[in-house]
Design an enzyme around this catalytic site. Structure first.
Site: not given
Length: 820
Positions: A476, A556, A665, A668, A683
């Site tokens: 990211i 991160t 991909g 994780e 979330k």
């Protein structure tokens, strides 16, 4: 007639003097008559003072400075004049230096250095440089004469800063020039009394000499040649974006100079001002640059503020007491006491209530000023009519100067707003009735940030700078750097925004550069030039840089970085984060972050915590702002699980689908992180909190799809082997749903204060039924959207959409910082 004055930096060495000669030739070709005023060679005056002071202390090292001065001047002559013609010039230089030696030796013997003797010692600098230049000009075929200004500049006997006797001086200068056609090379800085005792003219003395000669000879222009391209909008050491001001009025130049700008000293401008002679500041190293023209008037300028200057270290004296209210003469007594002690006051500010008066002085005068005032007001202090005389140190003064500030509404407010939104506190304010200057006392540590903030607001209104610090250079973070690099022109052209990468770090290395880091090379530079990563050290350096418009970006999943958010807010640094651990930690910490951001006038943006780039959190906020209430939230919040259960049709076992997703991909590195439900739980906690419910992570019911015996196995192959044994369980759940005409989905939900994440059978009427691929879907049931819930759907994972969401948050932070 024009007057050219060359300062010490222009006379640094033979090479610089050769450049001066070229400039003189060019000016002679353009003008009927030219006169030249020079300072001593760069640094020589300081050396002369130091040698005299050492001699007065009985320190024989003064003679070493003498030797260095001799070698420097002789070397300069040898660099300018051919060997065959050097003899007479060198003899004159040596003779002058012998005279200097005799004086210094006398000071050494008597251990005394009077102001009169020091003036005489200092005069050698200009006398030597003017003589050398005149001889070098003659060598090049330019008829020049050396003029010792002591012959014509007459002063009183206030040695060190003598006052010029203008009437006699002007008459002597006119008489001297009347019958001389050769180019005159004049010693700056020095004069003499009517008894022919050598004096010096104080700070800016050579500029003063140029101004005196210009006024006496009715020059059409005085040119001050230095090492910068004129007067700049701010100190370029503190504000790299500073640029040359084309024109200034005398008043603007004086105000800027008073507060530390490298302009002509106010007193030196007075003779030119009286005769309305323009002064042009030029650069010896860049003669073609237009420079700055200082005159009686300046052409119309779009700039409201012309320039910023500062006094970098001051102390503030505050005299406080209710007994001062309405009492005549208190201020006069305070400043009279300071004047008697020879203390110069930089700035004065008094409350309209008359309860207090404060003023700024240089730090070394602070205690002396305090004692002088306490002595003057000892009766008032004893009777408690004056409560105290307080000293505050480690402060600085900024002055914003410009003729266009007069009668222009809102300028002070705009200045204060620029400081306020960058977390700079103003300790005291002063503004004259002329409205030419707004002066502010601030903390010394905030000086550079404050100058940059005001400069950006007034001089670069279409180019706001955001200073970015990036933590995390993985998928990211790396994609974010690519986006910033690709969109640089778009940001500048569309939004007038420059995103400057001031620092970045990952788990191994860190790199900080105030001037900015090229985002296309950032990761390579981090790896090759970065220091070992230490989070506390990185944050401390960010605080030391103290740059305006600072935004910290967290890409991160680090708990340690989350824990430093409050410290960042306290430093007035905004935070943009893709790290959902901050907002899903304890509810107390969730509230603490918002309070800290509010207190620090900073942005806390985290749209990518849920749904990557989808506007889920923003939509919830907008609904609440409009008065709506949210009753139920459902979401397919995991792109991985959305893909798995939309593809789980019975054709392939669940473990095979998961292996396929991992190979593509979509998961994780450890697929258990997708299946354990913790990410989905975080979330739904964030969404519930944004909707106004104080939900804790521990209150979420989580269905963990990782078989218990696979939770702690070491390798992926061991995990898949165990998961394969549970394919039957997954198939049974799928078949049971299918038999009811439903499909299985892994749903995060919140309703009536309860939250759950886990498998759910959804019927064909449910928005989740026809989902395919890895999209996220969110369903909000509210007062406004009760019969037909609000649905938000789109890609909810992936580095591109997440980085784009982070970038959108950065732009929102930039907009806030530009408008607050």
């Amino acid at each position: 007639m024009i007057i050219l004055k060359f300062g010490g930096t222009s006379l640094e060495n033979a090479g610089r003097i050769s450049k001066i000669i070229d400039i003189i030739k060019e000016q002679q070709a353009k003008n009927d008559r030219v006169a030249v005023v020079v300072s001593a060679l760069g640094g020589v005056t300081d050396d002369l003072i130091r040698s005299a002071q050492l001699a007065a202390k009985g320190d024989q090292s003064y003679s070493k400075i003498e030797e260095q001065l001799e070698q420097r001047h002789l070397q300069t002559v040898r660099g300018l004049i051919p060997s065959k013609d050097q003899s007479s010039v060198l003899s004159h230089i040596i003779s002058e230096l012998n005279d200097l030696h005799d004086v210094l030796h006398g000071v050494y013997l008597v251990r005394e250095l009077s102001a009169r003797v020091l003036d005489f010692v200092m005069s050698f600098g200009e006398r030597l440089s003017a003589f050398i230049l005149s001889e070098a000009l003659n060598e090049r075929g330019i008829a020049a004469e050396y003029l010792d200004a002591r012959q014509v500049v007459k002063t009183n006997d206030r040695f060190g800063s003598a006052l010029v006797q203008y009437e006699s001086t002007f008459e002597l200068i006119r008489q001297y020039f009347e019958n001389r056609s050769d180019l005159q090379i004049v010693t700056g800085f020095i004069g003499s009394t009517m008894n022919n005792e050598t004096t010096t003219l104080g700070r800016g003395g050579s500029d003063f000499t140029a101004s005196i000669f210009g006024a006496a000879l009715q020059a059409k222009e005085i040119q001050i040649w230095t090492d910068v391209n004129g007067v700049l909008t701010a100190d370029p050491q503190k504000v790299p974006e500073a640029f040359t001001i084309p024109q200034l009025t005398y008043e603007e130049a004086m105000e800027l100079s008073h507060f530390g700008a490298k302009v002509v000293h106010p007193s030196t401008m007075q003779p030119a001002l009286d005769k309305k002679i323009p002064i042009r500041i030029k650069n010896t190293l860049d003669p073609s640059a237009a420079g700055t023209l200082i005159g009686h008037t300046a052409n119309d300028s779009p700039l409201i503020i012309k320039g910023l200057s500062s006094v970098d270290d001051v102390a503030l004296i505050n005299v406080i007491g209710s007994g001062m209210v309405g009492v005549a003469g208190i201020a006069g007594r305070i400043f009279g006491a300071l004047a008697r002690k020879g203390i110069n006051v930089i700035l004065i500010s008094q409350a309209s209530s008359e309860h207090s008066v404060c003023f700024a002085v240089l730090p070394h005068y602070a205690q002396k000023a305090k004692k002088a005032i306490e002595a003057e007001l000892r009766l008032e202090l004893y009777e408690r009519r004056v409560n105290r005389v307080a000293v505050e140190k480690d402060l600085a003064v900024i002055a914003a100067v410009g003729e266009n500030m007069r009668r222009t509404k809102g300028i002070a407010g705009k200045v204060f707003q620029a400081l306020g939104k960058n977390g700079v506190n103003i300790v005291a304010i002063a503004q004259g009735s002329s409205e030419l200057n707004i002066s502010m006392v601030i903390s010394k540590k905030d000086l550079s940030k404050a100058l940059k903030a005001i400069h950006s607001e007034f001089f670069l209104p279409t180019a706001k700078v955001i200073n970015l610090y990036l933590a995390g250079t993985g998928l990211i973070g790396g994609t974010l750097l690519d986006l910033i690099a690709k969109q640089t022109n778009h940001f500048q052209n569309r939004w007038g925004l420059q995103i400057r990468l001031a620092g970045l770090m990952n788990s191994r290395k860190m790199l900080l550069r105030e001037q900015g880091i090229d985002p296309t090379k950032a990761i390579d530079l981090l790896n090759t030039e970065g220091q070992a990563a230490k989070l506390k050290h990185f944050i401390a350096k960010v605080g030391e840089l103290n740059l305006p418009g600072s935004v910290f970006v967290d890409c991160t999943a680090s708990d340690d970085i989350v824990n430093i958010y409050p410290e960042l807010f306290s430093m007035k640094i905004s935070v943009v984060t893709a790290n959902k651990k901050a907002n899903s930690a304890t509810y107390d910490f969730y509230l603490k972050l918002r309070e800290a951001a509010k207190k620090g006038h900073a942005v806390f943006a985290y749209e990518t915590n849920v749904g990557a780039g989808l506007p889920v959190i923003k939509t919830i906020r907008d609904l609440l702002t409009s008065g709506d209430r949210i009753h139920k939230i459902e979401g397919l919040v995991s792109g991985t699980l959305s893909f798995l259960f939309s593809a789980f049709t019975g054709e392939k076992p669940f473990s095979a689908l998961l292996r396929e997703a991992k190979e593509k991909g979509f998961t994780e590195p450890d697929p258990r992180e997708d299946l354990n439900g913790l990410d989905a739980a975080r979330k739904i906690v964030i969404l519930a909190r944004e909707a106004g419910y104080p939900l804790e992570l521990e209150q979420v019911e989580i269905q963990n799809l990782v078989p218990e015996e696979a939770a702690n196995v070491g390798t992926a192959e061991e995990f898949f082997a165990i998961l394969k044994k549970h394919d039957g369980w997954f198939e049974e759940r799928r078949q049971a749903a299918e038999n009811k005409g439903c499909k299985l989905r892994y749903v995060a939900s919140f309703e009536s204060g309860k939250a759950r994440v886990g498998l759910k059978e959804v019927d064909p009427q449910h928005p989740f039924f026809n989902l395919s691929g890895s999209d996220n879907v969110f369903v909000l049931t509210t007062d406004y959207y009760s019969e037909r819930p609000l649905i938000i759907r789109g890609p909810g994972a992936g580095s591109k959409v997440t980085a784009a969401g982070v970038l959108s948050d950065i732009l929102r932070a930039a907009q806030f910082l530009a408008e607050v």
